[in-house]
Design a protein around this motif. Structure first.
Motif, mmCIF file in Angstrom:
data_model
loop_
_atom_site.group_PDB
_atom_site.id
_atom_site.type_symbol
_atom_site.label_atom_id
_atom_site.label_comp_id
_atom_site.label_asym_id
_atom_site.label_seq_id
_atom_site.Cartn_x
_atom_site.Cartn_y
_atom_site.Cartn_z
ATOM 1 N N MET A 193 54.042 10.056 54.356
ATOM 2 C CA MET A 193 53.355 10.841 54.834
ATOM 3 C C MET A 193 53.754 11.886 54.949
ATOM 4 N N PRO A 194 52.876 13.669 54.960
ATOM 5 C CA PRO A 194 53.336 14.407 55.612
ATOM 6 C C PRO A 194 54.031 15.154 56.131
ATOM 7 N N PHE A 195 54.711 15.513 56.926
ATOM 8 C CA PHE A 195 55.107 15.846 58.304
ATOM 9 C C PHE A 195 56.616 17.427 57.928
ATOM 10 N N VAL A 196 56.209 17.824 58.616
ATOM 11 C CA VAL A 196 56.623 19.600 58.946
ATOM 12 C C VAL A 196 57.500 19.978 60.711
ATOM 13 N N TYR A 197 58.924 20.634 60.224
ATOM 14 C CA TYR A 197 58.965 20.717 61.906
ATOM 15 C C TYR A 197 58.523 22.016 61.487
ATOM 16 N N VAL A 198 58.802 22.362 62.954
ATOM 17 C CA VAL A 198 58.027 24.183 63.706
ATOM 18 C C VAL A 198 58.910 24.737 63.839
ATOM 19 N N GLU A 199 59.639 25.719 64.163
ATOM 20 C CA GLU A 199 60.402 26.568 65.218
ATOM 21 C C GLU A 199 59.624 27.106 66.441
ATOM 22 N N ASN A 200 58.239 27.426 66.404
ATOM 23 C CA ASN A 200 57.211 28.095 67.079
ATOM 24 C C ASN A 200 56.561 26.939 67.726
ATOM 25 N N LEU A 201 55.998 25.818 68.111
ATOM 26 C CA LEU A 201 55.312 25.318 68.299
ATOM 27 C C LEU A 201 53.589 25.470 68.854
ATOM 28 N N HIS A 202 53.794 26.250 69.586
ATOM 29 C CA HIS A 202 53.242 27.577 70.071
ATOM 30 C C HIS A 202 52.580 28.271 69.287
ATOM 31 N N THR A 219 52.076 27.491 65.824
ATOM 32 C CA THR A 219 51.563 26.776 65.366
ATOM 33 C C THR A 219 50.664 26.623 65.693
ATOM 34 N N LEU A 220 49.828 26.133 66.905
ATOM 35 C CA LEU A 220 49.036 25.146 67.557
ATOM 36 C C LEU A 220 47.833 26.738 67.828
ATOM 37 N N LYS A 221 47.848 27.119 68.080
ATOM 38 C CA LYS A 221 47.665 28.325 67.622
ATOM 39 C C LYS A 221 46.252 28.963 66.188
#
Length: 266
Positions: free
Chosen positions: A169-178, A180-182
């Protein structure tokens, strides 16, 4: 054969099991058990640890093939390596997987199917995270996006709960979720928030296009700021006095509804 629990390698494995920092620094994680170890691509195995008892089994021969670094340990030492109550005698140190947001969000392009993403905000229970990955693979999820406060995906409890799905399963952690949602919105991926304020029941929405489900913390749900970025709130109707579901269960309900709709569209 390693026969002492004070051996440097034993201490190294124990540190990988217990400390996320060590796993990050060494770029390795621990996978244990016959099923899990048999699913790991051989080129990703850094070291294979085998108990004396397991070395005498027919399953051991197949697992040893093409693995460069193998360590035989006494049964007693293997117990000290293991993070389970009933160790099977096989444990691997595995090279971690790394994906970019572009790879995760665009993973569906390889199959030609619409995106189906899980976006997790501060999911802290390792069992929940592992179950979401496992159920996600079964439901056809194309990737998982997590904020920095979500549990370490390489925690041994997460690895066990995924039953091998973490390898695929491809996955990623992001520092700025907002932010990323944009970006997901710019990719025309529709964001659905599992939320008690949802006007529509989850099974009345259309998930056949590019879709992402936002799932919040086990105790507090999604933060207001994150929920506000969703295109649509959906709720899972409840009977009795139950107000909400476990994060992994709620995720599974939503993922498999999306899978059902997509099957029926064929």
């Amino acid at each position: 054969m390693i026969s002492s629990t004070t051996n440097k390698q034993v201490k190294f494995v124990n540190a990988l099991v217990k400390k996320a920092k060590t796993r990050r620094e060494e770029d390795l994680f621990v996978a244990e058990g016959l099923r899990m170890c048999s699913e790991i691509p051989k080129d990703r195995i850094h070291t294979l640890y085998i108990s004396e008892a397991f070395s005498k089994t027919k399953e051991c021969k197949a697992l040893r093939e093409s693995v460069k670094h193998i360590e035989l340990v006494t049964d007693e030492v293997f117990k000290s390596l293991s993070d389970t109550q009933s160790p099977q005698g096989i444990l691997a140190l595995v090279k971690q997987y790394h994906y970019t947001l572009d790879e995760v969000a665009g993973a569906s392009q390889k199959t030609g199917k619409p995106a189906l993403l899980m976006v997790l905000e501060t999911i802290q229970d390792p069992g929940n995270l592992g179950t979401i990955l496992r159920a996600g693979e079964g439901a056809g999820v194309t990737g998982v996006v997590m904020d920095a406060n979500t549990a370490d995906i390489y925690n041994p409890k997460v690895i066990r709960s995924t039953m091998g799905s973490v390898l695929r399963m491809p996955f990623v952690y992001v520092e700025n979720l907002h932010e990323t949602l944009k970006e997901l919105k710019q990719r025309k991926i529709r964001l659905f928030a599992a939320h008690l304020k949802g006007k529509n029941a989850y099974d009345l929405e259309d998930y056949t296009g590019d879709t992402a489900f936002l799932i919040g913390n086990e105790a507090n749900g999604l933060t207001e700021e994150t929920a506000a970025m969703a295109d649509t709130y959906v709720r899972i109707p409840m009977e009795g006095r139950v107000e909400s579901l476990n994060a992994a269960v709620a995720s599974s309900v939503l993922m498999f509804e999306a899978a059902r709709q997509r099957r029926n569209q064929k």
